[in-house]
Every structure is written in structure tokens, then in C-alpha cells.
Design an enzyme around this catalytic site. Structure first.
Site, PDB file in Angstrom:
ATOM      1  CE1 TYR A  52      -2.767  -3.268   0.511  1.00  0.00           C
ATOM      2  CE2 TYR A  52      -3.173  -2.642   2.782  1.00  0.00           C
ATOM      3  CZ  TYR A  52      -3.347  -3.521   1.729  1.00  0.00           C
ATOM      4  OH  TYR A  52      -4.093  -4.659   1.915  1.00  0.00           O
ATOM      5  CG  HIS A 110      -0.579  -9.262   1.178  1.00  0.00           C
ATOM      6  ND1 HIS A 110      -0.159  -7.981   0.936  1.00  0.00           N
ATOM      7  CD2 HIS A 110      -1.914  -9.236   0.979  1.00  0.00           C
ATOM      8  CE1 HIS A 110      -1.198  -7.222   0.608  1.00  0.00           C
ATOM      9  NE2 HIS A 110      -2.272  -7.971   0.628  1.00  0.00           N
TER      10      HIS A 110
HETATM   11  N1  LIG Z   1      -5.371  -8.954   2.419  1.00  0.00           N
HETATM   12  C1  LIG Z   1      -5.647  -8.573   1.187  1.00  0.00           C
HETATM   13  O1  LIG Z   1      -5.292  -9.229   0.213  1.00  0.00           O
HETATM   14  C2  LIG Z   1      -6.416  -7.303   0.970  1.00  0.00           C
HETATM   15  C3  LIG Z   1      -6.951  -7.009  -0.287  1.00  0.00           C
HETATM   16  C4  LIG Z   1      -7.696  -5.828  -0.440  1.00  0.00           C
HETATM   17  C5  LIG Z   1      -7.894  -4.989   0.661  1.00  0.00           C
HETATM   18  N2  LIG Z   1      -7.316  -5.283   1.882  1.00  0.00           N
HETATM   19  C6  LIG Z   1      -7.530  -4.426   3.081  1.00  0.00           C
HETATM   20  O2  LIG Z   1      -8.930  -4.231   3.242  1.00  0.00           O
HETATM   21  C7  LIG Z   1      -9.173  -2.820   3.317  1.00  0.00           C
HETATM   22  C8  LIG Z   1     -10.581  -2.458   2.851  1.00  0.00           C
HETATM   23  O3  LIG Z   1     -10.792  -2.802   1.506  1.00  0.00           O
HETATM   24  P1  LIG Z   1     -10.831  -1.739   0.313  1.00  0.00           P
HETATM   25  O4  LIG Z   1      -9.945  -0.611   0.649  1.00  0.00           O
HETATM   26  O5  LIG Z   1     -10.549  -2.493  -0.922  1.00  0.00           O
HETATM   27  O6  LIG Z   1     -12.320  -1.272   0.209  1.00  0.00           O
HETATM   28  P2  LIG Z   1     -13.647  -1.123   1.108  1.00  0.00           P
HETATM   29  O7  LIG Z   1     -13.296  -0.893   2.536  1.00  0.00           O
HETATM   30  O8  LIG Z   1     -14.536  -2.260   0.764  1.00  0.00           O
HETATM   31  O9  LIG Z   1     -14.294   0.190   0.473  1.00  0.00           O
HETATM   32  C9  LIG Z   1     -13.647   1.431   0.513  1.00  0.00           C
HETATM   33  C10 LIG Z   1     -14.498   2.423  -0.270  1.00  0.00           C
HETATM   34  O10 LIG Z   1     -15.764   2.574   0.381  1.00  0.00           O
HETATM   35  C11 LIG Z   1     -15.988   3.962   0.667  1.00  0.00           C
HETATM   36  N3  LIG Z   1     -16.689   4.022   1.957  1.00  0.00           N
HETATM   37  C12 LIG Z   1     -16.241   3.621   3.166  1.00  0.00           C
HETATM   38  N4  LIG Z   1     -17.166   3.792   4.113  1.00  0.00           N
HETATM   39  C13 LIG Z   1     -18.247   4.325   3.502  1.00  0.00           C
HETATM   40  C14 LIG Z   1     -19.515   4.745   3.952  1.00  0.00           C
HETATM   41  N5  LIG Z   1     -19.876   4.638   5.241  1.00  0.00           N
HETATM   42  N6  LIG Z   1     -20.398   5.265   3.049  1.00  0.00           N
HETATM   43  C15 LIG Z   1     -20.064   5.364   1.743  1.00  0.00           C
HETATM   44  N7  LIG Z   1     -18.858   4.991   1.247  1.00  0.00           N
HETATM   45  C16 LIG Z   1     -17.958   4.470   2.121  1.00  0.00           C
HETATM   46  C17 LIG Z   1     -14.629   4.597   0.722  1.00  0.00           C
HETATM   47  O11 LIG Z   1     -14.712   5.954   0.344  1.00  0.00           O
HETATM   48  P3  LIG Z   1     -14.410   7.160   1.388  1.00  0.00           P
HETATM   49  O12 LIG Z   1     -12.946   7.119   1.657  1.00  0.00           O
HETATM   50  O13 LIG Z   1     -14.869   8.366   0.650  1.00  0.00           O
HETATM   51  O14 LIG Z   1     -15.234   6.886   2.615  1.00  0.00           O
HETATM   52  C18 LIG Z   1     -13.859   3.797  -0.329  1.00  0.00           C
HETATM   53  O15 LIG Z   1     -14.106   4.320  -1.613  1.00  0.00           O
HETATM   54  C19 LIG Z   1      -8.048  -2.229   2.447  1.00  0.00           C
HETATM   55  O16 LIG Z   1      -7.929  -0.838   2.597  1.00  0.00           O
HETATM   56  C20 LIG Z   1      -6.890  -3.037   2.954  1.00  0.00           C
HETATM   57  O17 LIG Z   1      -6.439  -2.556   4.207  1.00  0.00           O
HETATM   58  C21 LIG Z   1      -6.599  -6.438   2.045  1.00  0.00           C
END
Ligand SMILES: NC(=O)c1ccc[n+]([C@@H]2O[C@H](COP(=O)([O-])OP(=O)(O)OC[C@H]3O[C@@H](n4cnc5c(N)ncnc54)[C@H](OP(=O)(O)O)[C@@H]3O)[C@@H](O)[C@H]2O)c1
Length: 283
Positions: A52, A110
Site C-alpha cells: 500500500y 499477504h
Molecule cells: N489482504 C488482502 O489481500 C487485501 C486485499 C484488499 C484490501 N485489503 C484491506 O482491506 C481494506 C478495505 O478494503 P478496500 O480498501 O478495498 O475497500 P472497502 O473498505 O470495501 O471500500 C472502501 C471504499 O468505500 C468507501 N466508503 C467507506 N465507508 C463508507 C460509507 N460509510 N459510506 C459510503 N462509502 C464508504 C470509501 O470511500 P471514502 O474514503 O470516501 O469513505 C472507499 O471508496 C483495504 O484498505 C486493505 O487494508 C486487504
């Protein structure tokens, strides 16, 4: 006022908050402020990764937060190109140097990258890192049943957590059940489907939310919470960050849980089609 978040006890006796902050795209000085907003709102579990490009600013946010170090759970991950034993230990030390921290509270492999066949070696390195005090709790990410069986059989050590994709269009039920079978806590990545699907606006979820004066994202996070899954949800927006923690004051009925379960699209629902037996990641 920050929110009191219920805790989850892991199989190694350590505890983590039942919801964490994802940090993909929270970068640079703006990212520090966004993470500080989240800490102010009550987040105590922060998920990062070398991938990240923000381990440094996560560390800065920890230092600037004013929160005692032992009240924060900072979780990072082993990049795929460091699955060899010595390389893994060196990169963990490098990641600690980047963050300015003395230890990670939680540390995950990961991706299993099965074609490389080194994830058992990587797991042995995490066990060693734990013995050395570089990391406290050790876990994995994107591990399927046969990956888990292999590392447990070969080392006798069961991961505390397995962070896997779980969101309304991809429930990953089998993987969640496997984690449960092994006593491993499931963390949900991309719980809201990132911006890669329209789960956050799904009319069925909006309708359920209206009943409780909650948003569809809050319904999704509550649905995960009621399944004993720890959502790792990312937001850089202070108002969304607060909303995402306001999920402990309502309860979905069985019928409402079923409505969310009905949205599952199976394998077609994955946000980026990343099947852990096929997808490989090296950063
Ligand atoms: N282990 C792995 O392989 C792996 C893979 C992918 C992700 N991850 C981890 O999981 C975390 C979360 O996944 P992600 O970042 O892919 O996406 P996510 O948490 O599913 O979604 C993030 C999106 O949702 C929006 N959002 C969040 N809360 C909201 C709300 N209450 N109302 C409306 N929109 C909202 C955010 O925009 P705003 O910022 O405008 O709120 C952003 O655009 C990652 O950041 C990372 O730390 C791990």
C-alpha cells in the site's frame, strides 16, 4: 467522543477490536491526517501492507496520535517476494524501520502464492519473528483450507487470523467455515466491495438500513459483525469513518441476514477475480 469497540479474543489469547481501518490509498501527508481522524473516531486496529506504499505514514500517525502504543493494533503483511525464511525476517525488520515501530501487533502472510511453494517457509519465518518479539500475533491472508492444513501440519502452529475477501456479492462462506473449524478469526477485506461494485448502494441494503436509520454500508458491516467476522473497512472521510463504527447499536433479524445472503454471486462476485490458488502477488 470516540466509540467503544467490542473486542475479539484470538486463539493465541491476544485481543483485537472487532472492526479495523483499511488503508489502501491513504497515503502521504493527507493519509496521516485521515488515519488520525480515524483514530480520533475510535479505530484501534489499523491494517497496512508494503503493497500500500504507506507503512511510513501509518507509523507517523501512530506517533502523532497521542494514543498509548499498547492500545493500538498495527497489522502489516509479508510481501510475496519475501517468502524465503531469511528474506522474510529481513523485510519485517525493514518494515519496522519504515514505520518507526519496535514491533507489529499483528502480521500476516499477504498471499499464499502457491506456485512458488514457499508459504510454509514463510509461515516458519513468522513463527520465528514472533519468538524474536518483532511481531505479536501471527496470521495469514487469502489462505484456503489446503494452505491452512499444510502450514498447521508442518509447524503445529495455527494462524490467529485469516484475512479474506468477504462482501455482499462474494460471501466466501466455505473459507469462513474453514477458518471457524480451525479456530481462526476471519477478517473481511474489501467488505464494502471497494468502488469495484455497487454493493454500497444496493436497494435491498438501503431498505434494511432505512428501518434502523442506518446506511447500506452500515448494514453490510453489521451483517459481518453478526457472523463474528472482523471487517477491515477503509475510509478517508471522517463522517464515513464514524458511520462505520456506529454498527453496535442495532441488530439485523434472521430475515434481514437472509436478504444479504441472497446477494451472493459466488465466484463471479469477487471484486477483482483474485482466486488464491491462481492469483499471485509479489509486493
Ligand atoms: N489482504 C488482502 O489481500 C487485501 C486485499 C484488499 C484490501 N485489503 C484491506 O482491506 C481494506 C478495505 O478494503 P478496500 O480498501 O478495498 O475497500 P472497502 O473498505 O470495501 O471500500 C472502501 C471504499 O468505500 C468507501 N466508503 C467507506 N465507508 C463508507 C460509507 N460509510 N459510506 C459510503 N462509502 C464508504 C470509501 O470511500 P471514502 O474514503 O470516501 O469513505 C472507499 O471508496 C483495504 O484498505 C486493505 O487494508 C486487504
Amino acid at each position: 467522543m470516540s466509540v467503544e469497540i467490542p473486542k475479539v479474543t484470538l486463539n493465541d489469547g491476544q485481543t483485537i477490536p472487532s472492526i479495523g481501518l483499511g488503508t489502501i490509498d491513504l497515503m502521504g501527508n493527507k493519509g496521516i491526517l485521515q488515519i488520525l481522524d480515524a483514530v480520533k473516531a475510535g479505530y484501534r486496529l489499523i491494517d497496512t501492507s508494503t503493497n500500500y506504499d504507506n507503512e511510513g505514514i501509518v507509523g507517523k500517525a501512530v506517533q502523532n496520535s497521542g494514543i498509548p502504543r499498547d492500545e493500538l493494533i498495527i497489522s502489516s503483511k509479508l510481501p510475496g517476494k519475501f517468502h524465503d525464511f531469511d528474506g522474510a525476517l529481513k523485510i519485517i525488520e525493514e518494515q519496522l524501520a519504515r514505520t518507526g515501530l519496535d514491533y507489529f501487533d499483528k502480521y500476516l502472510i499477504h498471499w499464499p502464492n502457491p506456485d512458488d511453494g514457499k508459504y510454509v517457509e514463510a509461515w516458519k519465518a513468522l513463527i520465528q519473528a514472533q519468538k524474536l518479539g518483532l511481531v505479536k500475533t501471527i496470521g495469514v491472508s487469502n489462505f484456503l483450507e489446503h494452505h491452512l492444513e499444510k502450514i498447521i501440519d508442518e509447524t503445529g502452529v495455527t494462524p490467529a487470523t485469516n484475512q479474506i475477501e468477504i462482501q455482499p456479492y462474494f460471501h466466501n462462506k466455505e473459507n469462513v467455515a474453514v477458518n471457524e473449524k480451525f479456530g481462526i478469526v476471519s477478517e473481511a477485506w474489501s467488505p464494502l466491495g471497494r468502488d469495484l461494485n455497487d454493493a454500497k448502494e444496493h436497494p435491498d441494503l438501503v431498505e434494511i438500513g432505512n428501518k434502523y436509520n442506518k446506511t447500506a454500508p452500515q448494514v453490510i458491516l453489521r451483517w459481518l459483525h453478526q457472523r463474528d467476522i472482523v471487517p477491515i473497512v477503509r475510509s478517508g472521510d471522517p463522517s464515513h469513518q464514524k458511520d462505520n463504527l456506529a454498527i453496535f447499536d442495532f441488530e439485523l433479524t434472521n430475515d434481514e441476514m437472509k436478504t444479504v445472503f441472497a446477494l451472493d454471486k459466488g465466484e463471479d462476485g469477487r471484486v477483482e477475480g483474485q482466486h488464491p490458488d491462481e492469483y499471485h502477488e509479489y509486493v
